[in-house]
Scaffold this active site. Sequence first.
Site, mmCIF file in Angstrom:
data_model
loop_
_atom_site.group_PDB
_atom_site.id
_atom_site.type_symbol
_atom_site.label_atom_id
_atom_site.label_comp_id
_atom_site.label_asym_id
_atom_site.label_seq_id
_atom_site.Cartn_x
_atom_site.Cartn_y
_atom_site.Cartn_z
ATOM 1 N NE ARG A 240 -10.313 -64.368 -27.378
ATOM 2 C CZ ARG A 240 -9.201 -65.005 -27.025
ATOM 3 N NH1 ARG A 240 -9.182 -66.329 -27.023
ATOM 4 N NH2 ARG A 240 -8.126 -64.321 -26.693
ATOM 5 C CD GLU A 269 -14.635 -67.188 -21.637
ATOM 6 O OE1 GLU A 269 -13.648 -67.051 -20.881
ATOM 7 O OE2 GLU A 269 -14.544 -67.345 -22.861
ATOM 8 C CG HIS A 288 -10.868 -68.919 -21.077
ATOM 9 N ND1 HIS A 288 -11.317 -67.763 -21.665
ATOM 10 C CD2 HIS A 288 -9.697 -69.213 -21.700
ATOM 11 C CE1 HIS A 288 -10.467 -67.360 -22.595
ATOM 12 N NE2 HIS A 288 -9.476 -68.226 -22.630
#
Length: 330
Positions: A240, A269, A288
């Site tokens: 993360r 993000e 991601h």
Amino acid sequence: MSVSIFLGRPHDIARVYAKTEQTLKAEAGLRGLMTREEVLAGNAKDVSYIFSTWGMPQFTEEEIRSCLPSLKAVFYAAGSVRYFAEPFINSGISVFSAWAANAIPVAEYTVAQIILANKGFYNTSALMKAQKLDETHALRDAMPGNFGTKVGLIGAGMIGSMVAEKLHAITDLEILAFDPFMSEEKAKRIGVTSVSLETLFSSCQTISNHLANNAETQGMLNGSLFRLMPENAVFLNTGRGAQVVEQDLIDYLKTHPTATAVLDVTAPEPPVEDSPLYHLPNVVLTPHIAGSNGHEVERMAAFMLDEYRLFVSGRPTRYRVSAEMLKTMA
């Protein structure tokens, strides 16, 4: 016959359960997709099983007791259940997660990145494109490769353990790991040496973050650790973004141009519009992609179908989430 429903974002439900929907209709009495509002309106009082994925709505314990009185289990075809699971578990409802299925592509991605990093793929390719051939050859010869090289895993949960096992299967790397919850027996079983964060950062050519995402781990990876990294080191993050003090990492990369950060996650993000992460030549950003994508998402539904079959037949299940597990899960 029991009744089950889908709960989640329609697009994600359709994508994840593309190959299992018909089986669930036949075996689990699948009624179809329902919204949170429909549940709260009393339309799910006879539902025994929920099948979900990303976008699973949250419910309070009171809502669960009044609106889902027949519910026995939630099968979540994705990874982390931290944001919604506790009220269900507290209400005596079993919660299952496909974290192991989602761990597979993350581990595969990580192993590929580590092997490339140790070969100098990122910095030598940039130099090669800039036609700096002398520097390219010098850096190529300075990189250690994948024989006897130390790599570091931050976190040895499902994903970190899988990374270690896959690396041992195909390389001769020495793997160091930091995980305060890892026993000596587990370290021996997965073939890692348990070390402090400081030792890991100062000793390893490539460092990969797999920490669980909780309040204790936010901001754990900071400048005091980055400054310990060896020359030409690579920091890889598929955990993360909030676990990294981003400005510290940016400052380090600015002053250490031969270091590289491979970031599949950031905080926020994606990064903010004017973030230096977009412009630093020694940063590799991916959107991601380490987790389940494409046909990989169907594996998560297959895992949850298997769990459903085990659960209803009274056989031992594999991926039930307990209240205790929520404390350390990603």
